[in-house]
Write a protein that holds these residues in place. Sequence first.
Motif, mmCIF file in Angstrom:
data_model
loop_
_atom_site.group_PDB
_atom_site.id
_atom_site.type_symbol
_atom_site.label_atom_id
_atom_site.label_comp_id
_atom_site.label_asym_id
_atom_site.label_seq_id
_atom_site.Cartn_x
_atom_site.Cartn_y
_atom_site.Cartn_z
ATOM 1 N N GLY A 144 -0.768 -8.774 -18.949
ATOM 2 C CA GLY A 144 0.214 -8.204 -19.335
ATOM 3 C C GLY A 144 0.836 -6.929 -18.692
ATOM 4 N N THR A 145 0.704 -6.243 -19.786
ATOM 5 C CA THR A 145 1.364 -4.086 -19.032
ATOM 6 C C THR A 145 0.266 -3.607 -18.127
ATOM 7 N N CYS A 146 0.342 -3.018 -17.719
ATOM 8 C CA CYS A 146 -0.625 -2.084 -16.974
ATOM 9 C C CYS A 146 -1.049 -1.559 -17.865
ATOM 10 N N GLN A 196 -1.416 -7.503 -4.916
ATOM 11 C CA GLN A 196 -1.256 -7.103 -6.177
ATOM 12 C C GLN A 196 -1.981 -6.987 -7.701
ATOM 13 N N SER A 197 -1.397 -6.897 -8.835
ATOM 14 C CA SER A 197 -2.237 -6.736 -9.975
ATOM 15 C C SER A 197 -2.471 -7.874 -10.605
ATOM 16 N N SER A 198 -2.320 -7.859 -11.396
ATOM 17 C CA SER A 198 -2.114 -9.128 -12.412
ATOM 18 C C SER A 198 -1.240 -8.503 -13.582
ATOM 19 N N CYS A 199 -1.748 -7.397 -14.129
ATOM 20 C CA CYS A 199 -0.316 -6.616 -14.994
ATOM 21 C C CYS A 199 0.379 -6.061 -14.127
ATOM 22 N N ALA A 206 7.210 -5.368 -13.401
ATOM 23 C CA ALA A 206 6.499 -6.088 -12.015
ATOM 24 C C ALA A 206 4.869 -5.536 -11.655
ATOM 25 N N THR A 207 4.292 -6.620 -10.722
ATOM 26 C CA THR A 207 3.132 -6.088 -10.423
ATOM 27 C C THR A 207 3.133 -4.785 -9.234
ATOM 28 N N ASN A 209 1.116 -2.431 -6.285
ATOM 29 C CA ASN A 209 -0.150 -2.578 -5.235
ATOM 30 C C ASN A 209 -1.688 -1.916 -5.962
ATOM 31 N N LEU A 210 -2.811 -2.452 -5.757
ATOM 32 C CA LEU A 210 -3.646 -2.016 -6.478
ATOM 33 C C LEU A 210 -3.898 -0.799 -5.236
ATOM 34 N N GLN A 211 -4.402 -0.950 -4.238
ATOM 35 C CA GLN A 211 -4.074 0.373 -3.068
ATOM 36 C C GLN A 211 -3.471 1.234 -3.212
ATOM 37 N N ASN A 212 -1.913 1.671 -3.401
ATOM 38 C CA ASN A 212 -1.344 2.156 -4.059
ATOM 39 C C ASN A 212 -0.975 2.934 -5.301
ATOM 40 N N THR A 213 -1.768 2.142 -5.849
ATOM 41 C CA THR A 213 -2.619 2.463 -7.524
ATOM 42 C C THR A 213 -3.491 3.373 -7.195
ATOM 43 N N PHE A 214 -5.292 2.993 -6.686
ATOM 44 C CA PHE A 214 -5.931 3.513 -6.257
ATOM 45 C C PHE A 214 -5.758 5.059 -5.946
ATOM 46 N N LEU A 215 -5.453 4.434 -4.672
ATOM 47 C CA LEU A 215 -5.690 5.722 -3.480
ATOM 48 C C LEU A 215 -5.309 7.286 -4.101
ATOM 49 N N PRO A 216 -4.249 7.430 -5.198
ATOM 50 C CA PRO A 216 -3.720 8.868 -5.489
ATOM 51 C C PRO A 216 -4.920 9.466 -6.536
ATOM 52 N N ARG A 217 -5.164 8.304 -7.118
ATOM 53 C CA ARG A 217 -6.596 9.518 -8.522
ATOM 54 C C ARG A 217 -7.582 9.096 -7.372
#
Length: 362
Positions: A144-146, A196-199, A206-207, A209-217
């Motif tokens: 669904g929605t991330c 890519q994410s499932s959400c 759009a889905t 990228n997990l790496q792009n999502t996690f790295l800044p955090r």
Amino acid sequence: MTPSVPSLARRLLPALLLLGMAAQAGANTLTQNVSWTIDRPGTSTKYRLVAYGDSIYAGYDTGITTAAKYAAPTVDAEYLSALWNADIESVRRAKSGAVASDVYNNKIVAEKSYMQDSSTRVVTFEMCGNDGLQARTAFKGQSGTCDYSGMDNAVNTCKQYVAAAMDFINANAYAGVKVKVISNLHYPGYAADNVQSSCKDATTKATVNLQNTFLPRLAKMNYWMCEYAREKGFQCADNFAQFMGADYDSNGDGIVDSVGLRWVSGESETSYVTRTATTLRSTIRDANTHFVSASTSYDYIQSDDTHPTYTGGTVTAGLFGGTTGSGAPRYTSFTGGKSPIWNQYGHERMGWNVSTSNSTAP
């Protein structure tokens, strides 16, 4: 009738397997305490290094009864032994699977007596890895929605307990402690996260990228570990830079990659996150293939794609209790402050990195 040993083993095996699986699950923990003394020939003077943390400082080796003998804190003890010409007791009070609040409450606070001993000269800790890993696992399971709140909460929780841990250590450690160090986080599974994410993002639909999502955090966690260290009288061992950056200049900017990725004292959070997660992104590599030169690499991560590699054997630590022992140093001197294997294993690299903050005298 008393069961035979083989019979007992058969009965215990299923329980041990279940405990093993539980210990490796994100929300479960396994205490892995070890005390190992570097027994240097020709001296009876002994000082103590105390290390608090989760599976990283525990020297977790994917088992439930053993851990690396030479996890990073004990590697540092070897460097200290040579530098101070003394025996060094490496006391690791660790809990694999523990989130930051658990490390803080049940290790640093509950077991403060270890750093209060008058022989203590170094106190080091690491935390937050499991906060990040659990948030990452939860995000990967979304549809669904991330919802990014779980990862953002992990960042804020990390900041809270890192600051609290430093304040508590400052207030409770033996007055003669010479060095206090925090180790920040490498990025386990960096290459595997390049999917890519499932959400789907609420704005782009759009889905992501997990790496792009996690790295800044992750970068935010690491920034505050080092920034709080600067503010509160700690040293910061930047393991992200040491694990994730090559030891040569791969992008031609005139700076060795592992140096370019280091936290810079006084920079802002925005500057650090932009520099590591965007500007120098091309120099970040999965630590399963850490390049020490353009043609030579070593594997810093075990087969679980999370924990640092090691050498030097194992000790009992976990389900059947912990080891208290001693042994002669593997190396009695260090040319240029580095062992011959300082850059060949994850724990050796981390232990050397922590050692660069050591004081010249106890």
